[in-house]
Design an enzyme around this catalytic site. Structure first.
Site, PDB file in Angstrom:
ATOM      1  N   LYS A  40       2.871  68.326  49.401  1.00 22.96           N
ATOM      2  CA  LYS A  40       3.147  69.619  48.763  1.00 22.96           C
ATOM      3  C   LYS A  40       1.886  70.145  48.081  1.00 22.96           C
ATOM      4  CE  LYS A  40       8.029  68.954  47.812  1.00 22.96           C
ATOM      5  NZ  LYS A  40       9.012  68.351  46.913  1.00 22.96           N
ATOM      6  N   GLN A  56      10.706  66.515  41.396  1.00 21.94           N
ATOM      7  CA  GLN A  56      11.046  65.762  42.606  1.00 21.94           C
ATOM      8  C   GLN A  56      12.260  64.855  42.361  1.00 21.94           C
ATOM      9  OE1 GLN A  56       9.505  66.053  45.696  1.00 21.94           O
ATOM     10  NE2 GLN A  56      11.130  64.692  46.389  1.00 21.94           N
ATOM     11  N   ASP A  97      13.010  75.324  43.896  1.00 22.61           N
ATOM     12  CA  ASP A  97      13.906  74.467  44.693  1.00 22.61           C
ATOM     13  C   ASP A  97      15.248  75.158  44.933  1.00 22.61           C
ATOM     14  OD1 ASP A  97      13.132  72.109  45.833  1.00 22.61           O
ATOM     15  OD2 ASP A  97      13.351  70.905  44.012  1.00 22.61           O
TER      16      ASP A  97
END
Ligand code: NAP
Length: 293
Positions: free
Chosen positions: A54, A98, A121
């Protein structure tokens, strides 16, 4: 029939390049550099690898990365405090924590702490509600990637019968909402669904987000249908470890019209869509129109 293989790697590379072009325009014309904060807790090797890719993609797109690596035993309060700092940091356009998180941390509290306007997200309940209500917001990256892949095969999904296997908050449910927004007729299947193979055989579009290696067989697929395989499962085969999807690729490719491979299908699209969301978040926060990607 042999299915067309949908090359997620190439499509994701094009999307990342398009985000890079839009980002550089934003920097040049508005002096605004989108920034993505990624918070990793602990040493989970899969999460570490994912977070590394990422950050690389963020830099390549011309955005600013803010990486935070916290120890496995960090307290929930300390993580909440970090997220709150990022929420008010003007250089940070998007925040991603995460998952999975260690057991001492309530993931739902962390998700709810992220500023919804920076929730790249798309997991915050407010963004889930906006998506379900057809309001603008940030939608989860993997389902967004699935829709973008499907639309490279069929520009309009309107009127198609779509079956989504899986009803998780991160894939199945938001994917169903995005398909509804595309005017598909959507059925969501799960572990209690009766006669799943028969249901799948009615689908023009079949999405598998189950987490069970190669569960979907060739005779579950309507001839010519599009199959998008979200599953990522590591199996050991003849002493060797490899990744497979939730669909038996060889069987399905003999029946389907188009199919995503694993790896190289949905996976690469998730990171590309994270960049899209970061760019969108930066534009929204600056009261600029949504970017054209
Ligand atoms: P999850 O939270 O475990 O949800 C799995 C869903 O599948 C549940 O709704 C479950 O039904 C359903 N299911 C399980 N067994 C079933 C069966 N025998 N028949 C019908 N439905 C069944 O998983 P997830 O987070 O959505 O992830 C799904 C897969 O996608 C995993 O392989 C994951 O690794 C992969 N994934 C890939 C990406 C990517 O970037 N490509 C991103 C996220 C996830 P119930 O609700 O009834 O339990």
């Amino acid at each position: 029939m042999t299915a067309r293989v949908i090359d997620g790697k190439a499509i994701a590379a094009e999307l990342r390049a398009a985000v890079g072009t839009e980002t550089r325009r934003l920097v040049a014309e508005r002096g605004l550099t989108p920034g993505l904060a990624v918070v990793l807790v602990g040493e989970n090797p899969a999460s570490r690898a994912y977070v590394g890719s990422k950050s690389k993609a963020v830099v390549e797109a011309g955005m600013r990365p803010f990486d935070h690596h916290l120890p496995d035993d960090v307290s929930e309060d300390a993580l909440v405090a970090l997220v709150k700092r990022l929420n008010v940091d003007p250089a940070v356009s998007g925040i991603l924590v995460q998952l999975p998180l260690p057991p001492q941390i309530d993931a739902s509290r962390i998700i709810a702490t992220v500023n919804p306007d920076k929730d790249v997200d798309g997991f915050h309940p407010l963004n889930a509600g906006r998506l379900a209500s057809g309001l603008p917001g940030l939608a989860p990256c993997t389902p967004l990637g699935c829709i973008k892949l499907a639309k490279t095969v069929q520009a309009s999904l309107a009127g198609l019968d779509a079956v989504v296997i899986g009803r998780s908050n991160i894939v199945g449910k938001p994917l169903a909402q995005l398909l509804l927004a595309e005017n598909a007729t959507v059925t969501v299947a799960h572990s209690r669904t009766r006669d799943l193979p028969a249901l799948c055989r009615r689908a023009d579009l079949l999405f598998a987000a189950i987490g069970r290696p190669e569960m979907v067989r060739g005779d579950w697929i309507k001839p010519g249908a599009m199959v998008i395989d979200v599953g990522i499962n590591r199996i050991t085969d003849g002493g060797k470890s490899r990744l497979v999807g939730d669909v038996n690729f060889t069987e399905a490719a003999a029946v389907a019209g188009a199919i995503t491979p694993v790896p190289g299908g949905v996976g690469p699209m998730t990171i590309a869509c994270l960049l899209v969301n970061t760019l969108r978040a930066a534009c929204m926060q600056a009261d600029l129109p949504a970017p054209g990607v």
